[in-house]
Design an enzyme around this catalytic site. Sequence first.
Site, PDB file in Angstrom:
ATOM      1  N   HIS A  56      19.282 -90.944 -87.777  1.00  0.00           N
ATOM      2  CA  HIS A  56      20.512 -90.144 -87.639  1.00  0.00           C
ATOM      3  C   HIS A  56      21.034 -89.731 -89.007  1.00  0.00           C
ATOM      4  O   HIS A  56      21.459 -88.599 -89.216  1.00  0.00           O
ATOM      5  CB  HIS A  56      21.622 -90.962 -86.960  1.00  0.00           C
ATOM      6  N   GLN A  80      23.117 -88.426 -68.830  1.00  0.00           N
ATOM      7  CA  GLN A  80      21.691 -88.447 -69.127  1.00  0.00           C
ATOM      8  C   GLN A  80      21.038 -89.800 -68.813  1.00  0.00           C
ATOM      9  O   GLN A  80      19.892 -90.036 -69.184  1.00  0.00           O
ATOM     10  CB  GLN A  80      21.420 -87.999 -70.563  1.00  0.00           C
ATOM     11  N   SER A 205      17.609 -96.077 -81.638  1.00  0.00           N
ATOM     12  CA  SER A 205      18.648 -97.062 -81.325  1.00  0.00           C
ATOM     13  C   SER A 205      18.117 -98.101 -80.343  1.00  0.00           C
ATOM     14  O   SER A 205      18.572 -99.246 -80.329  1.00  0.00           O
ATOM     15  CB  SER A 205      19.865 -96.363 -80.717  1.00  0.00           C
TER      16      SER A 205
HETATM   17  O1  PAF Z   1      19.554 -87.571 -78.806  1.00  0.00           O
HETATM   18  C1  PAF Z   1      20.663 -88.013 -78.470  1.00  0.00           C
HETATM   19  O2  PAF Z   1      21.204 -88.910 -79.094  1.00  0.00           O
HETATM   20  C2  PAF Z   1      21.347 -87.456 -77.242  1.00  0.00           C
HETATM   21  O3  PAF Z   1      20.412 -87.110 -76.264  1.00  0.00           O
HETATM   22  C3  PAF Z   1      22.278 -86.269 -77.535  1.00  0.00           C
HETATM   23  C4  PAF Z   1      21.506 -85.079 -78.087  1.00  0.00           C
HETATM   24  C5  PAF Z   1      23.329 -86.690 -78.549  1.00  0.00           C
HETATM   25  C6  PAF Z   1      22.973 -85.823 -76.264  1.00  0.00           C
HETATM   26  O4  PAF Z   1      23.730 -86.840 -75.699  1.00  0.00           O
END
Ligand code: PAF
Length: 302
Positions: A56, A80, A205
């Site tokens: 990140h 998701q 993560s």
């Molecule tokens: O990759 C991620 O961390 C997630 O899928 C995102 C793009 C932040 C959407 O919730």
Amino acid sequence: MALLSCATNKTGTVSMPNSIATITTIDDLRKTVCAWRSAGEKITLVPTMGALHDGHLSLVKLAGKTGDRTVVTIFVNPAQFAPHEDFDSYPREHEKDLELLAALDVDLVFMPPRVEVYKQDFSTHVTVEGLSEGLCGASRPHFFGGVATVVAKLLNQCRPDVAIFGEKDYQQLLVIRRMARDLDMNVEILGGPIIRETDGLAMSSRNAYLTSVEREKAPLLHQTISAIAKALANGKPLDPALKDGCKSLGNSGFDVDYLEVRNADTLALIEGPVHEPARVFVAAMLGKTRLIDNVAVTDAEK
Ligand code: PAF
């Protein structure tokens, strides 16, 4: 806007080292970025679900090079996750995340509560056909709809010039890029390279879920797809390369979901001779942890 400690930033907000501005409402986000836009500044968005790692942080650093203002979002998106998945146990380390971001050139962190993103009668969903359907979309049919919906919302809320996503989630990157194009969103979707641990494991993560024994085995995922990519680049036929890879992962305790070679632009499945641009994609369960990775066939030649 909350300041977790004080730091001087480009907005003129009073500040001291190790501080960062955080907001939780769409209204505040819009007001802040609107002022920047009016001043002619270029805004880059880095959407995340928190539990930040060097992968990140590399996207955040890239954001610092692409624009004048960097906005990071931290939101664990319920849409998701399927009911049986790890939404509840997904690592939430907001304090640590903010400390990490405070050390970088981040102008604003948007951390909306769930109700700010999804009103009680929320009823609109974004579907990206085709690209969402194979690979992770086959075993996680809810996933890309949830991602596309939340990213569409974040892009509407922030209206950045550029948004950055990691190539570890390569299919996600292509799905989002297609969505932005199809819906005429005036934003450039950039991919950031995969960041790996020294033993090759792609940073994620979810690596935190691995037991110490699993963590020792986990780099085999990258070793396997790299070996396949190298073999393909050297002319080995696809079928035996994939079969050997599956066998070696299976023997080491991975439960392979998919191990495939696809066109890197269209994600069309490659079944015969491998032509560029091609990527090897893998997803596998190691114990209770789902790991994914991918590598370009040409990368392996270098
Ligand atoms: O990759 C991620 O961390 C997630 O899928 C995102 C793009 C932040 C959407 O919730």
